[in-house]
Design an enzyme around this catalytic site. Structure first.
Site, PDB file in Angstrom:
ATOM      1  N   ASP A  64       0.861  -1.178   0.000  1.00  0.00           N
ATOM      2  CA  ASP A  64       0.000   0.000   0.000  1.00  0.00           C
ATOM      3  C   ASP A  64       0.904   1.236   0.000  1.00  0.00           C
ATOM      4  OD1 ASP A  64      -1.687   2.137   0.650  1.00  0.00           O
ATOM      5  OD2 ASP A  64      -2.844   0.994   2.110  1.00  0.00           O
ATOM      6  N   VAL A  65       0.749   2.113  -0.982  1.00  0.00           N
ATOM      7  CA  VAL A  65       1.648   3.269  -1.069  1.00  0.00           C
ATOM      8  C   VAL A  65       1.473   4.234   0.092  1.00  0.00           C
ATOM      9  CG1 VAL A  65       1.927   3.206  -3.586  1.00  0.00           C
ATOM     10  CG2 VAL A  65       0.036   4.533  -2.581  1.00  0.00           C
ATOM     11  N   ASN A  91       2.372   6.386 -10.019  1.00  0.00           N
ATOM     12  CA  ASN A  91       1.126   6.296 -10.778  1.00  0.00           C
ATOM     13  C   ASN A  91      -0.071   5.898  -9.922  1.00  0.00           C
ATOM     14  OD1 ASN A  91      -0.627   5.585 -13.270  1.00  0.00           O
ATOM     15  ND2 ASN A  91      -0.452   3.634 -12.162  1.00  0.00           N
ATOM     16  N   TYR A 155     -10.485  14.084  -5.995  1.00  0.00           N
ATOM     17  CA  TYR A 155      -9.548  13.794  -7.082  1.00  0.00           C
ATOM     18  C   TYR A 155      -8.834  15.068  -7.527  1.00  0.00           C
ATOM     19  CZ  TYR A 155      -7.734  11.880 -11.435  1.00  0.00           C
ATOM     20  OH  TYR A 155      -6.911  11.477 -12.455  1.00  0.00           O
ATOM     21  N   LYS A 159      -4.813  15.843  -7.157  1.00  0.00           N
ATOM     22  CA  LYS A 159      -3.980  15.985  -8.349  1.00  0.00           C
ATOM     23  C   LYS A 159      -3.335  17.371  -8.416  1.00  0.00           C
ATOM     24  CE  LYS A 159      -4.242  11.887 -10.061  1.00  0.00           C
ATOM     25  NZ  LYS A 159      -3.047  11.020 -10.149  1.00  0.00           N
ATOM     26  N   THR A 190      -9.144   3.143 -19.260  1.00  0.00           N
ATOM     27  CA  THR A 190      -8.876   2.193 -18.184  1.00  0.00           C
ATOM     28  C   THR A 190     -10.200   1.804 -17.532  1.00  0.00           C
ATOM     29  OG1 THR A 190      -8.673   3.923 -16.492  1.00  0.00           O
ATOM     30  CG2 THR A 190      -6.670   3.348 -17.728  1.00  0.00           C
TER      31      THR A 190
END
Length: 296
Positions: A64-65, A91, A155, A159, A190
């Site tokens: 898990d990042v 990413n 989001y 970002k 995606t």
């Protein structure tokens, strides 16, 4: 990365969020150009399938990042098993949509944690290796970094945050010859985007964007542009290329978006009730599963 013919040959490249989508496509393209790829993500079985498709010395780690200790451990294992990283592609990311006031606080926070904090943790874990190799860190951002949209507040905020983080990182480590790039992406084909189109609120949001801005681009094409940027150690890469033009008008974008939203959102609400989407795509579902939260 001085070999002008195959600058990635034999270099170790780390990709987070590599189980599917842009991450998996970037990993494949890095390997095709000669890199030894370390794939990081939440889904061990899916990562292993991507690894098995890749030629050369690819390895994968489930992590898990947002886990500082886990990422530090993996960075050490990458060095021990593959050598020090010359490339890191940050990413890993999540998305959700819907009205902010009614959004689930846990889901909203998780998007920011993975997209922004996870990128910072990835950089912290691998910076010692990038400083040693005079390597390159590519931060995957978005058109949302330049022009925020309604109904995607977590989001867009995350970002915009990773864009500023990457600018800061570039300035801080330029004297040590560590390159830092930002990848500005638009809609890419995606499962996250395909899932978004299943939700009326996000389908309508994309449908009311200008024609070029609502087009969905093939993931392989996007991955190719990102790996071109890695080879060139670019400060910025735009996929599609026309996104570069938005930089010149970014100061004008918020009032334009506000004016359009003021007109369109009430009309859309009359046609389709706005509801939260939850985390989008198979990657979002995997994050729910891995974090032990409620299943969808």
């Amino acid at each position: 990365m001085s070999d002008s013919v195959r600058p990635l040959q034999g270099r170790v490249a780390v990709v987070t969020g590599a189980a599917r989508g842009v991450g998996a496509a970037v990993a494949r393209e890095l390997a095709r150009r000669g890199a030894d790829v370390a794939l990081l993500g939440r889904e061990e079985a899916t990562l292993a399938r991507v690894r098995d498709e890749i030629p050369g010395a690819a390895r994968c780690w489930e992590v898990d990042v947002t886990d500082d200790a886990g990422m530090s451990r993996v960075a050490g294992e990458v060095r021990a098993r593959m050598g020090p990283a010359s490339v890191v592609v940050a990413n890993a990311g999540l998305a959700e949509g819907g009205p902010f006031a009614e959004s689930d606080p846990v889901t909203w926070r998780r998007v920011v944690e993975v997209n922004l904090i996870g990128s910072a943790i990835s950089a912290r874990a691998f910076l010692p290796q990038l400083r040693e190799t005079r390597g390159y860190y590519l931060q995957v951002a978005s058109l949302a970094s330049i022009g925020a949209a309604p109904l995607m507040s977590a989001y867009c905020a995350s970002k915009a945050g990773v864009e500023s983080f990457a600018h800061s990182l570039r300035a801080e480590y330029a004297h040590e010859h560590v390159g830092v790039g930002i990848a500005y992406l638009n809609w890419t084909d995606t499962d996250m985007i395909r899932d978004a189109d299943e939700h009326p609120v996000l389908r309508e949001l994309r449908a009311h964007m200008p024609r070029p801005a609502r087009k969905v681009y093939p993931v392989g094409t996007v991955a190719g542009r990102l790996v071109d940027a890695v080879e060139r150690r670019s400060a910025a890469v735009y996929a599609p290329a026309w996104l570069r033009a938005t930089q010149a008008v970014r100061a004008a974008m918020p009032p334009v978006v506000t004016a359009l939203s003021k007109r369109e959102i009430p009309r859309l609400q009359r046609e389709t009730p706005f509801e939260g989407t939850g985390l989008l795509g198979a990657g979002g579902l995997a994050d729910l599963d891995g974090a032990g939260r409620a299943q969808r």
